[in-house]
Design an enzyme around this catalytic site. Sequence first.
Site, mmCIF file in Angstrom:
data_model
loop_
_atom_site.group_PDB
_atom_site.id
_atom_site.type_symbol
_atom_site.label_atom_id
_atom_site.label_comp_id
_atom_site.label_asym_id
_atom_site.label_seq_id
_atom_site.Cartn_x
_atom_site.Cartn_y
_atom_site.Cartn_z
ATOM 1 N N GLY A 99 151.627 120.637 41.816
ATOM 2 C CA GLY A 99 151.694 122.007 41.220
ATOM 3 C C GLY A 99 151.653 123.212 42.508
ATOM 4 O O GLY A 99 152.398 124.137 42.027
ATOM 5 N N GLU A 102 155.263 123.449 43.190
ATOM 6 C CA GLU A 102 155.972 124.071 42.070
ATOM 7 C C GLU A 102 155.649 125.537 41.869
ATOM 8 O O GLU A 102 156.639 126.258 41.463
ATOM 9 C CB GLU A 102 155.317 123.229 40.758
ATOM 10 C CG GLU A 102 156.039 121.881 40.548
ATOM 11 C CD GLU A 102 155.203 121.076 39.347
ATOM 12 O OE1 GLU A 102 156.264 120.665 38.607
ATOM 13 O OE2 GLU A 102 154.115 120.923 39.501
#
Length: 688
Positions: A99, A102
């Site tokens: 994440g 991301e």
Amino acid sequence: MQVTMRSENHIGYVTLSNPPVNAIGQVLRMGLLEAVRWAERGRLDRVIVSGAGGVFAAGADAKEFDAAPQEPHLPEVLNAIDESFVPWIAAIEGVALGGGAEIAMACRMRIMAPGARIGLPEVTLGVIPGAGGTARLPRLVGLQKAVEMITTGKPIGAQEACSAGLVHTVEDDPIEAAFLVNSEALGCIVPTWEYHAPAHDADLFRMARENLQAKMPGQEAPVRALAVIEAGLALPFHAALAHERQVFLELKTGSQSKALRHLFFAQRAAKAPAHLKGAALEVQHAVVVGGGTMGAGIAYALVSSGVQVTILEADADGLKRAEDNIGKIIAASLSRGMIDAARAADLRSRLTLSTEYSQAATAQLAIEAAFEDMAVKQEILGKLDAVLSADAVLATNTSYLDLNEMAAPLMDPTRVIGLHFFAPAHIMKLLEIVQGAQSSDRAMATGYALAKRLGKVPVRAGVCDGFIGNRILARYREAADTVFMDGSTPWEVDDAMVEFGYAMGPYEAQDLSGLDIAYANRQRQAATRDPNRRYVPIADRMIELGKLGRKTGAGWYRYPGGGGKVEDPIVADLAIEEAHFSGITRTDYSSQEIRQRLVLAMINEAADILDAGIAQSAGDIDLVTVFGYGFPRWRGGLMHYADSLGVEKIVAQLEILAQEDTVAWKVSPFLRRCADAGQSLAEARPMR
Ligand code: T1G
């Protein structure tokens, strides 16, 4: 506050702060979403997002995975960043993983510090990127690189990320560099989601699928990740994200992800027990006695971590052998590009070879890695005990022998521990730290500190024949030999265990290490072996036939011309003969039956090990079986797998097998107690 915001001259500075690795949980997600709104309300020129503590972000908080996902969900938060009219710049230091990567990819621009790493390791936790990684990464780096990064989970360095187009530039001070970015240039960069998805490439996907089948058989997440990347190419961006999220959520609740997360946290929990804190001796100079394969590997691991090492050998031949073995390891590391010539020279400069035990006088640690014989080891430990300084720690790399018996004759048995490395010692992650009856806290703490320094997974083991790992291995092999003799073949057994997820079965593995090692152990144990326990003589027959394994060109398999393994009917006939002589009617075992017997045998033995306090926890046994013996990682280790089967079912199956052989299949009392109490092995505690 896990997300802090401040602005200066129309530039917003957003800092992620959830020590130690800025894991992205619900609180951090809420803070990020608030930061997007804050920046838009302030009509800021840009936002520079970075992480506190020298880390950008290590990804979604895996501790939240067992709970139902809480809003705001990360995909929505990152879409808000990506679609915001205020451009975000990611200033990456340390790691940007999962994440965290991301978040960076949802930003308009990414600037990395030279030593930073970025990647999507989700498959190593049994999931796939769940916040846009499978759609944004291909848009930024192209299909080939994206498939490689996502299906392997391997992070890349700053330069590689820059040349791949994942980050815009590499700067010593990414925040400063982000501040200096020309606003016009920044304004020209389109949001990542608006990038065109790369064209579909059928050959690339076919080859990637074949590669996964070959390299990661049984592992679900890499295959699903590949399919999601492929499906996403044909979908509009947000539809691709919705599909990705659905698959992520499905895998997150799956057994493989549970197993891999269990191992992730068990590995992090494998640390020095609290009571050992501060007791470790700092090792600057270590002595390794014995320059054979193990000794050389241990010495290489030590010099690689900055320790000065003296290898002691008995004579000139021994010194030559040590020199050759070290030379082979350095040459292999050079040829694989793991080190360069300068590093090789540096490693050699930390190494001394000698026959003079007096050299050990300045060492803080001495590790005996000689031939597996009690008398030989006691003689070496005695010599070391005489020259080492009083507070130095004395360790043995024995794989089986009784540490208490070995230490008993020494002046100071309290400084003796076992440091059981696994071959090749400079590569294998597991380190069994064997605690003797008199091992001091300082000696144990020094062992743990060394494990941390060498990047090993430390597991404390009590004293018994074979400690944790080799004791389970011996039972695994015994069960395999019994199935072989009673109706199967080595290759059927190996195939069954490869189907289970092992890289290779017990027979091919033994051909690699040599049948003579186990034979020497059986000889050593003969005097104390339980006369009521069935003994399968096939492996001894192999020794008589000179079939010692790959090193003799033949073992359980033949290796014509040193090449690949070939099934050997002579070996199969050995079992038929032995069964005939023993009046045994052979049975045709299915792969499932073979697997069940070998795995149940290991679980039963491991339960006895736990009950005896040889292992501290089921999690430790999982670490040993995965990091030392090739138990499939995605099954979470032996005891985690056992719990997935259910202890009651295991006891019932063992009771059926016990009708065949009440000694070999005697159900572990620990298992019975767990079954009666309805407890899992992970929860249960030994009654000692
Ligand atoms: N979640 C929760 N805790 C974590 C964590 C994580 N992702 N990563 C690390 N920790 C804890 C760890 O348990 C330990 O705790 C402490 O941090 C230090 O870790 C939506 C779904 C970052 C390279 O797979 O690889 O993002 O023991 O001892 O050696 O697509 O941790 O001190 O209590 O390992 O310096 C993907 C996992 C998540 C990266 C640091 N991310 N972490 O190594 O320290 S899935 C990962 C690591 C995801 C999204 C998806 C390493 C590290 P404690 P450490 P380290």
